[in-house]
Motif scaffolding. Structure first.
Motif, PDB file in Angstrom:
ATOM      1  N   ASP A 112     -31.726   4.819  51.001  1.00 36.72           N
ATOM      2  CA  ASP A 112     -32.628   5.961  50.854  1.00 36.72           C
ATOM      3  C   ASP A 112     -32.387   7.002  51.938  1.00 36.72           C
ATOM      4  O   ASP A 112     -32.444   8.207  51.694  1.00 36.72           O
ATOM      5  CB  ASP A 112     -34.087   5.511  50.896  1.00 36.72           C
ATOM      6  N   LEU A 113     -32.125   6.551  53.161  1.00 35.99           N
ATOM      7  CA  LEU A 113     -31.825   7.488  54.238  1.00 35.99           C
ATOM      8  C   LEU A 113     -30.540   8.270  53.952  1.00 35.99           C
ATOM      9  O   LEU A 113     -30.480   9.487  54.145  1.00 35.99           O
ATOM     10  CB  LEU A 113     -31.698   6.750  55.571  1.00 35.99           C
ATOM     11  N   TYR A 114     -29.516   7.575  53.484  1.00 37.31           N
ATOM     12  CA  TYR A 114     -28.267   8.253  53.145  1.00 37.31           C
ATOM     13  C   TYR A 114     -28.466   9.219  51.975  1.00 37.31           C
ATOM     14  O   TYR A 114     -27.883  10.304  51.951  1.00 37.31           O
ATOM     15  CB  TYR A 114     -27.166   7.247  52.809  1.00 37.31           C
ATOM     16  N   GLU A 115     -29.268   8.832  51.011  1.00 37.96           N
ATOM     17  CA  GLU A 115     -29.546   9.701  49.871  1.00 37.96           C
ATOM     18  C   GLU A 115     -30.247  10.974  50.329  1.00 37.96           C
ATOM     19  O   GLU A 115     -29.902  12.077  49.893  1.00 37.96           O
ATOM     20  CB  GLU A 115     -30.410   8.974  48.846  1.00 37.96           C
ATOM     21  N   ALA A 116     -31.225  10.843  51.205  1.00 35.36           N
ATOM     22  CA  ALA A 116     -31.937  12.011  51.714  1.00 35.36           C
ATOM     23  C   ALA A 116     -30.989  12.927  52.482  1.00 35.36           C
ATOM     24  O   ALA A 116     -31.025  14.156  52.327  1.00 35.36           O
ATOM     25  CB  ALA A 116     -33.100  11.566  52.603  1.00 35.36           C
TER      26      ALA A 116
END
Length: 114
Positions: A18-22
């Motif tokens: 999720d952090l990488y997606e953001a």
């Protein structure tokens, strides 16, 4: 205990994803806005020539085309920025909270926050 550990690792990997997606969405938004700004700047001379060729009475309603960067791009940039930033901040807070809880629950801390 192995099942619980596997579930924690799965959740941790999901939060990291999720952090990488953001981060990816934030940068993609910046790239798109850079492209739109460049295109608007390329088309401004054409718009000014077109407006100059129109009669005075027809130019009154075309305020947007007199300064497209101000009236078209800035509102697009601001609204897109607000949406993307809210998504990124939400993902970061949620992921960091979940990762912190998982980190504190493991060795050597064994602190159950929730």
């Amino acid at each position: 205990i192995i099942s619980h550990l596997t579930q924690e690792r799965y959740t941790t990997n999901l939060e990291l994803a999720d952090l990488y997606e953001a981060w990816a969405l934030f940068n993609f938004g910046r790239l798109c806005l850079m492209r739109v700004r460049r295109q608007i700047r390329l088309e401004i001379p054409l718009l000014r020539r077109t407006l100059g060729a129109l009669e005075e009475q027809h130019q009154d309603g075309l305020v947007i085309f007199r300064d497209p960067e101000k009236f078209l791009f800035r509102p697009l940039e601001v609204t897109t920025g607000i949406g993307v930033k809210i998504f990124v901040y939400t993902c970061v807070v949620k992921s960091l909270f979940s990762l912190t809880i998982t980190f504190l629950a493991d060795e050597p801390f064994h602190i159950n926050v929730c």
